[in-house]
Design a protein around this motif. Structure first.
Motif, mmCIF file in Angstrom:
data_model
loop_
_atom_site.group_PDB
_atom_site.id
_atom_site.type_symbol
_atom_site.label_atom_id
_atom_site.label_comp_id
_atom_site.label_asym_id
_atom_site.label_seq_id
_atom_site.Cartn_x
_atom_site.Cartn_y
_atom_site.Cartn_z
ATOM 1 N N LEU A 43 0.857 -1.249 -0.035
ATOM 2 C CA LEU A 43 0.087 0.108 -0.156
ATOM 3 C C LEU A 43 0.874 1.327 0.041
ATOM 4 C CD1 LEU A 43 -2.902 -1.064 2.492
ATOM 5 C CD2 LEU A 43 -2.988 -0.667 0.327
ATOM 6 N N GLY A 44 1.929 1.117 0.607
ATOM 7 C CA GLY A 44 2.878 2.341 0.738
ATOM 8 C C GLY A 44 3.437 2.569 -0.749
ATOM 9 N N ALA A 45 3.759 1.607 -1.289
ATOM 10 C CA ALA A 45 4.290 1.636 -2.663
ATOM 11 C C ALA A 45 3.330 2.196 -3.581
ATOM 12 C CB ALA A 45 4.601 0.096 -2.948
ATOM 13 N N VAL A 46 2.038 1.827 -3.574
ATOM 14 C CA VAL A 46 1.212 2.606 -4.419
ATOM 15 C C VAL A 46 1.031 3.951 -4.055
ATOM 16 C CG1 VAL A 46 -1.345 2.627 -5.096
ATOM 17 C CG2 VAL A 46 -0.017 0.384 -4.757
ATOM 18 N N THR A 47 0.800 4.369 -2.830
ATOM 19 C CA THR A 47 0.710 5.556 -2.345
ATOM 20 C C THR A 47 2.090 6.548 -2.821
ATOM 21 O OG1 THR A 47 -0.608 4.963 -0.407
ATOM 22 C CG2 THR A 47 0.337 7.283 -0.370
ATOM 23 N N THR A 48 3.177 5.902 -2.581
ATOM 24 C CA THR A 48 4.411 7.003 -3.111
ATOM 25 C C THR A 48 4.266 6.971 -4.463
ATOM 26 O OG1 THR A 48 5.794 5.719 -1.185
ATOM 27 C CG2 THR A 48 6.917 6.591 -2.943
ATOM 28 N N GLY A 49 4.005 6.030 -5.311
ATOM 29 C CA GLY A 49 3.966 6.007 -6.609
ATOM 30 C C GLY A 49 3.108 7.200 -7.282
ATOM 31 N N ILE A 50 1.916 7.259 -6.495
ATOM 32 C CA ILE A 50 1.111 8.365 -6.820
ATOM 33 C C ILE A 50 1.748 9.753 -6.546
ATOM 34 C CG2 ILE A 50 -1.220 9.270 -6.372
ATOM 35 C CD1 ILE A 50 -2.137 6.626 -6.283
ATOM 36 N N GLY A 51 2.399 9.689 -5.331
ATOM 37 C CA GLY A 51 2.967 10.878 -4.864
ATOM 38 C C GLY A 51 4.052 11.485 -5.895
ATOM 39 N N LEU A 52 4.729 10.401 -6.499
ATOM 40 C CA LEU A 52 5.822 10.951 -7.454
ATOM 41 C C LEU A 52 5.637 11.414 -8.756
ATOM 42 C CD1 LEU A 52 8.401 7.838 -6.905
ATOM 43 C CD2 LEU A 52 8.651 10.200 -6.146
ATOM 44 N N SER A 53 4.183 11.350 -9.012
ATOM 45 C CA SER A 53 3.622 11.888 -10.049
ATOM 46 C C SER A 53 3.685 13.505 -10.093
ATOM 47 C CB SER A 53 2.186 11.768 -10.296
ATOM 48 O OG SER A 53 1.335 11.964 -9.316
ATOM 49 N N ALA A 54 3.691 14.051 -8.926
ATOM 50 C CA ALA A 54 3.809 15.422 -8.778
ATOM 51 C C ALA A 54 5.232 15.809 -9.276
ATOM 52 C CB ALA A 54 3.586 15.910 -7.373
ATOM 53 N N ILE A 55 6.166 15.269 -9.267
ATOM 54 C CA ILE A 55 7.504 15.387 -10.051
ATOM 55 C C ILE A 55 7.556 15.124 -11.642
ATOM 56 C CG2 ILE A 55 9.974 15.198 -9.808
ATOM 57 C CD1 ILE A 55 9.535 14.493 -6.700
ATOM 58 N N ILE A 56 7.084 13.771 -11.478
ATOM 59 C CA ILE A 56 7.270 13.358 -13.087
ATOM 60 C C ILE A 56 6.273 13.847 -13.958
ATOM 61 C CG2 ILE A 56 7.186 10.865 -14.334
ATOM 62 C CD1 ILE A 56 7.914 9.471 -11.748
ATOM 63 N N GLY A 57 5.158 14.003 -13.620
ATOM 64 C CA GLY A 57 4.095 14.527 -14.201
ATOM 65 C C GLY A 57 4.461 16.041 -15.063
ATOM 66 N N PRO A 58 4.675 17.027 -14.273
ATOM 67 C CA PRO A 58 4.918 18.169 -14.786
ATOM 68 C C PRO A 58 6.217 18.153 -15.721
ATOM 69 C CG PRO A 58 4.521 18.393 -12.305
ATOM 70 C CD PRO A 58 4.590 16.897 -12.864
ATOM 71 N N LEU A 59 7.160 17.642 -15.388
ATOM 72 C CA LEU A 59 8.328 17.405 -16.545
ATOM 73 C C LEU A 59 7.978 16.704 -17.584
ATOM 74 C CD1 LEU A 59 11.175 16.353 -13.764
ATOM 75 C CD2 LEU A 59 11.012 18.687 -14.855
ATOM 76 N N THR A 60 7.332 15.639 -17.483
ATOM 77 C CA THR A 60 7.061 15.011 -18.876
ATOM 78 C C THR A 60 5.967 16.001 -19.571
ATOM 79 O OG1 THR A 60 7.114 13.040 -17.801
ATOM 80 C CG2 THR A 60 5.941 12.928 -19.637
ATOM 81 N N GLY A 61 4.936 16.293 -19.125
ATOM 82 C CA GLY A 61 4.049 17.209 -19.713
ATOM 83 C C GLY A 61 4.655 18.512 -20.292
ATOM 84 N N GLY A 62 5.547 18.973 -19.517
ATOM 85 C CA GLY A 62 6.488 20.086 -20.021
ATOM 86 C C GLY A 62 7.252 20.081 -21.250
ATOM 87 N N ALA A 63 7.928 18.762 -21.283
ATOM 88 C CA ALA A 63 8.797 18.617 -22.158
ATOM 89 C C ALA A 63 8.220 18.204 -23.403
ATOM 90 C CB ALA A 63 9.806 17.593 -21.745
ATOM 91 N N LEU A 64 7.042 17.540 -23.421
ATOM 92 C CA LEU A 64 6.258 16.954 -24.581
ATOM 93 C C LEU A 64 5.414 18.234 -25.221
ATOM 94 C CD1 LEU A 64 4.727 13.761 -23.159
ATOM 95 C CD2 LEU A 64 6.430 14.122 -25.069
#
Length: 502
Positions: free
Chosen positions: A146-167
């Motif tokens: 459960l902690g892994a799922v929660t952490t994965g969702i939280g990391l999207s706050a970093i991965i999402g903007p970078l990916t969306g911004g670059a694309l």
């Protein structure tokens, strides 16, 4: 379908190594991350979409997702219990892919919003994933999983903007939706082959009907209310369309409340709100979500505004995304610290820290948004607030409801969070749309300053009101007896009940 047993046997053997269980979790964690990526990917490209569709109301691309989640989470969550949690995740992934395709090809703004609404059904993935983990993994693995799922969702706050911004910077905003489609298309077959279905099903006698009528009343009523808030200034507050929209909204929401109080199987059990502990917790949750959603929408608009207009920072799409990274890193660090504070002092204190951070974020942006160091200071406060917010609210909800009503309390928390974010985006979007469209050179800077002052000032006032509610609450002052795990169905240990009373 097989009846559930009190302790259903897991189809996964208990003799695997931690590495083997981790490999099983990878496709689940990555696929579930789309529930956050559908927002974080979009933040950097909001100005691009606003220009492409020539609309000042681009915030509805975020609002419609939250509105869909308000209805989809309780409705589809109930369906998942019957048809299987893995199957529901697969259906949600398919709908997300279809919505991404609609958005990528959208010829007009209404079509784009329709695609975003279809994408929003994927918000059921997170609770279904939590339930699937609880049902198929050995008990010793469940907390870590459960902690892994929660952490994965939280990391999207970093991965999402970078990916969306670059694309977005390289290929335009449509590339973001093509990426989302490819992401799900690659991960869904992997997930389908790697994980088994949950063996837990309710018997026919235990199945409860799905209150689709209640969901329709709630979704349309909330949507009409947000339409009234967002378009009232443009239509005229006393105009016929505005008054009709408000009247329809109030009528629909009143009908929803009456239905939920009378039906034996409500979509959302509003009777739990008679307890002040849960009621005030949800008020504070709404306030924090309002500030989070509104700020996440307005910040990219501010930093990407061309400096030639006399305000803003003129950052590129990718530059705006990079700017959001420190906020995500601080949020990831503050999450565990907030959980530690909840367990040692009480979840109310964690929520107070979160709302202090969110109030400071929005107040800083309202008064100080002309220098880069001011925005970095606001990002520091935002990371602290965001990181502690969901930990504090989750634990407060757990402590506020009986052990057998934890899932219902979690559903109410989801509604409060989604409605808070939707309202924040709609209100701040309406303010900015009103003040950032002036074309006269002499008044443009003054109008922009007024718009950002009013928008972020409004968010600050709402966050501060939530802080006052949290400060006054008697509930949650004792060390937390549970955690996020309780929200996904684990039984609570017996213990003192004083902390459950407000």
């Amino acid at each position: 379908m097989p009846d559930p047993s009190p302790d259903p046997r897991t189809p996964l053997p208990d003799d695997r190594s931690p590495a083997q269980y981790a490999l099983l979790l990878v496709p689940l964690v990555l696929l579930t991350e789309v529930t956050a990526l559908e927002l974080t990917l979009i933040y950097p490209v909001l100005p691009l979409m606003s220009d492409a569709f020539d609309t000042p109301s681009i915030g509805w691309t975020l609002t419609v997702v939250s509105l869909t989640g308000v209805v989809a989470q309780p409705l589809l969550g109930r369906v998942a219990d019957v048809i299987g949690k893995k199957r529901m995740i697969l259906y949600a992934a398919g709908l997300f892919a279809a919505g991404s395709l609609i958005c990528a090809l959208a010829p007009s703004y209404p079509v784009l919003l329709a695609g975003r609404a279809v994408q929003g059904t994927c918000l059921v993935m997170a609770p279904a994933a939590y339930g699937l983990i609880r049902d198929i993994f050995p008990a010793r693995v469940v907390p870590v999983a459960l902690g892994a799922v929660t952490t994965g969702i939280g990391l999207s706050a970093i991965i999402g903007p970078l990916t969306g911004g670059a694309l977005g910077q390289a290929f335009g905003y449509r590339a973001v939706f093509w990426f989302a489609l490819a992401y799900v298309a690659v991960l869904t077959p992997w997930f389908a082959r790697a994980l088994p279905e949950s063996p837990v099903r309710p018997s026919r006698a235990e199945r409860r009907p799905v209150d689709a009528a209640g969901g329709l009343l709630l979704g349309t009523g909330a949507g009409a209310l947000l339409l009234f808030i967002g378009q009232g200034a443009g239509w005229g507050w006393a105009s016929l369309p505005t008054l009709v929209t408000l009247g329809c909204s109030l009528l629909l929401l009143t009908g929803f409340v009456r239905r939920e109080l009378r039906t034996p199987d409500p979509l959302i059990d509003l009777r739990l709100l008679t307890g002040p502990a849960l009621r005030w917790t949800l008020v504070a949750a709404f306030s924090g979500a309002f500030a989070i959603g509104g700020t996440a929408f307005a910040m990219p608009m501010l930093v990407q505004t061309p400096t030639s207009l006399g305000y803003g920072f003129g950052m590129s799409v990718l530059g705006a995304a990079v700017f959001l990274v420190p906020q995500g890193l601080i949020g990831a660090a503050c999450g565990p610290l907030g959980g530690l504070l909840a367990r040692r002092r009480g979840p109310r204190y964690t929520l107070m820290v979160a709302l202090c951070g969110l109030s400071a974020t929005t107040l800083t942006l309202a008064l100080l948004h002309t220098a880069l160091w001011q925005l970095l200071l606001a990002a520091l406060f935002m990371g602290m607030g965001f990181g502690c917010f969901f930990v504090g609210v989750s634990n407060l909800v757990v402590e506020a409801v009986p052990a057998d009503r934890t899932a219902v309390g979690a559903g109410l928390m989801g509604v409060a969070n989604n409605l808070g974010q939707a309202t924040g985006v709609t209100l701040l979007g309406a303010v900015l749309a009103r003040y950032l469209v002036d074309d006269s050179d002499e008044d443009r800077i003054l109008y922009a300053e007024t718009g950002y002052l009013l928008a972020f000032g409004l968010a600050s006032a709402v966050a501060f009101a939530g802080l006052m509610v949290a400060t006054a609450m008697r509930h949650g002052r004792a060390p937390a007896s549970g955690g996020v795990l309780r929200l996904v169905g684990a039984e609570r240990e017996p213990g003192p009940q004083k902390s459950q009373r407000p």
